[in-house]
Design an enzyme around this catalytic site. Structure first.
Site, mmCIF file in Angstrom:
data_model
loop_
_atom_site.group_PDB
_atom_site.id
_atom_site.type_symbol
_atom_site.label_atom_id
_atom_site.label_comp_id
_atom_site.label_asym_id
_atom_site.label_seq_id
_atom_site.Cartn_x
_atom_site.Cartn_y
_atom_site.Cartn_z
ATOM 1 N N ARG A 140 -1.564 41.298 1.836
ATOM 2 C CA ARG A 140 -1.820 41.172 0.393
ATOM 3 C C ARG A 140 -3.308 40.955 0.129
ATOM 4 N NH1 ARG A 140 1.584 36.747 -2.772
ATOM 5 N NH2 ARG A 140 0.076 35.376 -1.750
ATOM 6 N N LYS A 148 -4.492 38.944 -5.951
ATOM 7 C CA LYS A 148 -4.860 37.526 -6.011
ATOM 8 C C LYS A 148 -6.383 37.439 -6.113
ATOM 9 C CE LYS A 148 -2.884 33.354 -4.041
ATOM 10 N NZ LYS A 148 -2.399 32.775 -5.288
ATOM 11 N N GLU A 177 5.298 36.143 -15.298
ATOM 12 C CA GLU A 177 5.251 35.036 -14.335
ATOM 13 C C GLU A 177 4.408 33.926 -14.935
ATOM 14 O OE1 GLU A 177 3.013 35.586 -10.722
ATOM 15 O OE2 GLU A 177 1.779 37.155 -11.614
HETATM 16 N N1 PLP Z 1 2.090 34.232 -8.768
HETATM 17 C C1 PLP Z 1 0.849 33.737 -8.868
HETATM 18 C C2 PLP Z 1 0.055 34.084 -10.072
HETATM 19 C C3 PLP Z 1 0.335 32.926 -7.849
HETATM 20 O O1 PLP Z 1 -0.895 32.418 -7.937
HETATM 21 C C4 PLP Z 1 1.131 32.639 -6.729
HETATM 22 C C5 PLP Z 1 0.620 31.819 -5.633
HETATM 23 O O2 PLP Z 1 0.259 32.277 -4.611
HETATM 24 C C6 PLP Z 1 2.434 33.166 -6.671
HETATM 25 C C7 PLP Z 1 2.872 33.961 -7.710
HETATM 26 C C8 PLP Z 1 3.329 32.900 -5.510
HETATM 27 O O3 PLP Z 1 3.009 33.712 -4.430
HETATM 28 P P1 PLP Z 1 3.366 33.270 -2.951
HETATM 29 O O4 PLP Z 1 4.817 33.012 -2.935
HETATM 30 O O5 PLP Z 1 2.984 34.440 -2.127
HETATM 31 O O6 PLP Z 1 2.569 32.057 -2.668
HETATM 32 C C1 COI Z 2 -0.336 29.334 -4.079
HETATM 33 O O1 COI Z 2 0.842 29.074 -4.322
HETATM 34 O O2 COI Z 2 -0.756 29.495 -2.936
HETATM 35 C C2 COI Z 2 -1.304 29.496 -5.149
HETATM 36 O O3 COI Z 2 -2.302 30.063 -4.894
HETATM 37 C C3 COI Z 2 -0.972 28.960 -6.467
HETATM 38 C C4 COI Z 2 -2.096 28.217 -7.111
HETATM 39 C C5 COI Z 2 -2.531 27.007 -6.342
HETATM 40 C C6 COI Z 2 -3.234 29.118 -7.466
#
Ligand code: PLP
Ligand code: COI
Length: 340
Positions: free
Chosen positions: A82, A184, A220
């Site tokens: 990612r 991200k 989200e």
């Molecule tokens: N959506 C956003 C906007 C986020 O910042 C995050 C955090 O990482 C997630 C979703 C969740 O992603 P993940 O499950 O890969 O941590």
């Molecule tokens: C995460 O869940 O890793 C995130 O990046 C969410 C937030 C701290 C930006």
């Protein structure tokens, strides 16, 4: 290995400076070999691409101490790929995915005393990030980049841990169609700061963003994907403008293969929020945080699971996912990356 003298159970989601971090620089078209350093300071040009035009991307994953005392990470290969996708969208050179995983391992090992013990309620949050580091004044990509990883021990992202939170439908937009919502990038979080400060002042834990084009569909929150339960169905949002959460994709598998739920990843309309029995936010930081109430202007959607505890199905998803991460439940092939 002697652990740090920390009250692990009292940690919130904050930054604690640990011993070592990883740094690699990209120059003349190539990444250098990279190294660990004790120096937590970044020194870059005043005109660096990241400072002028926010050319930065990041990741977030965790290291866990399992029941048998091993230290593991959860699916770091997906964070690596990612981050490469995020980098390409911002015209940055991708950090090689195998090196990403190896660097995660190096940093965690170098900070072993900071990895919270099994059962402490805390975990080690790992933050890989990269940014344009050389001077850029006309709007264009930088030529030089720095990739870094630091770690910090953390507790729950939302105060109160597993207590249901109240969120609001955001007054602002997050991600444009064909924009950067699916990667991200730091810029996605910079533009959410005003909205989150306002939401906090109004007493909400998070903003739930609708789609920017029509404001009729659920997308989200600022830092997590949203999930719903209705009967035997596990419903998640399918949208090209949300971050493809690794937690959410893992939960879809867990729901179907471990819990026998029917999984639907699809468009979710704001108008159907009242049909769901349970809701939660999922992500690395959030793990699964139950949502008790969503406020949409003068309308309140109160989920039958209530404001006291997680609903029963989300609780099962939470227990299974964290059971896999902490080594209590057998993981699907390739999900657990053993560090030590
Ligand atoms: N959506 C956003 C906007 C986020 O910042 C995050 C955090 O990482 C997630 C979703 C969740 O992603 P993940 O499950 O890969 O941590
Ligand atoms: C995460 O869940 O890793 C995130 O990046 C969410 C937030 C701290 C930006």
């Amino acid at each position: 290995m002697e652990k740090q003298n920390i009250e692990w159970g009292k940690l919130g989601f904050g930054y604690v400076k640990t011993d070592m971090r990883y740094v690699s620089n990209f120059k003349d078209g190539a990444w250098d070999e990279g190294c660990l350093t004790g120096d937590d300071k970044v020194v870059i040009s005043e005109c660096a691409g990241v400072l002028q035009y926010s050319q930065s991307v990041f990741e977030g994953l965790k290291a866990y101490t399992t029941e048998d005392g091993s230290i593991v990470c959860f699916r770091p290969d997906l964070n690596a790929s990612r981050m490469a996708d995020s980098a390409r969208r911002l015209e940055m050179p991708a950090f090689p995915e195998d090196r990403f995983v190896d660097a995660v391992k190096q940093v965690v090992l170098a900070n072993e005393s900071w990895v919270p013990p099994y059962g402490s309620g805390a975990t080690l949050y790992i933050r890989p990030y990269m940014f344009g580091s050389n001077p850029v004044i006309g709007v264009k990509p930088a030529d030089e980049y720095q990739f870094r990883i630091f770690v910090t021990p953390v507790g729950p992202y939302f105060k109160g841990g597993a207590k249901p939170i109240t969120i609001k439908i955001a007054d602002y937009d997050r991600a444009a169609p064909r924009g950067t919502g699916h990667i991200k990038a730091g810029l996605n979080y910079a533009m959410s700061l005003h909205a989150i400060v306002e939401a906090h002042k109004q007493g909400f834990a998070e903003n739930l963003y609708p789609d920017s084009a029509t404001r009729t569909k659920v997308e989200e929150t600022g830092g997590a994907n949203i999930i719903f339960i209705k009967g035997n169905k596990f419903i998640t949002v399918g949208s090209p403008t949300i971050l493809p959460s690794i937690t959410r994709r893992s939960l879809e598998y867990v729901a179907e293969k471990y819990l026998g739920l029917e999984v639907e990843e699809r468009t979710v309309m704001l108008s159907e929020l009242g049909d769901f029995e349970e809701a939660g936010l999922c992500g690395t930081a959030a793990v699964i945080s139950p949502v008790g109430k969503i406020v949409d202007g003068d309308k309140e959607i109160c989920f039958p699971s209530g404001m006291e505890k997680m609903g029963p199905t989300i609780q099962k998803l939470y227990d299974t996912l964290t059971g896999i991460q902490m080594g209590r439940i057998e993981a699907p092939e390739g999900w657990i990356y053993k560090i030590k």
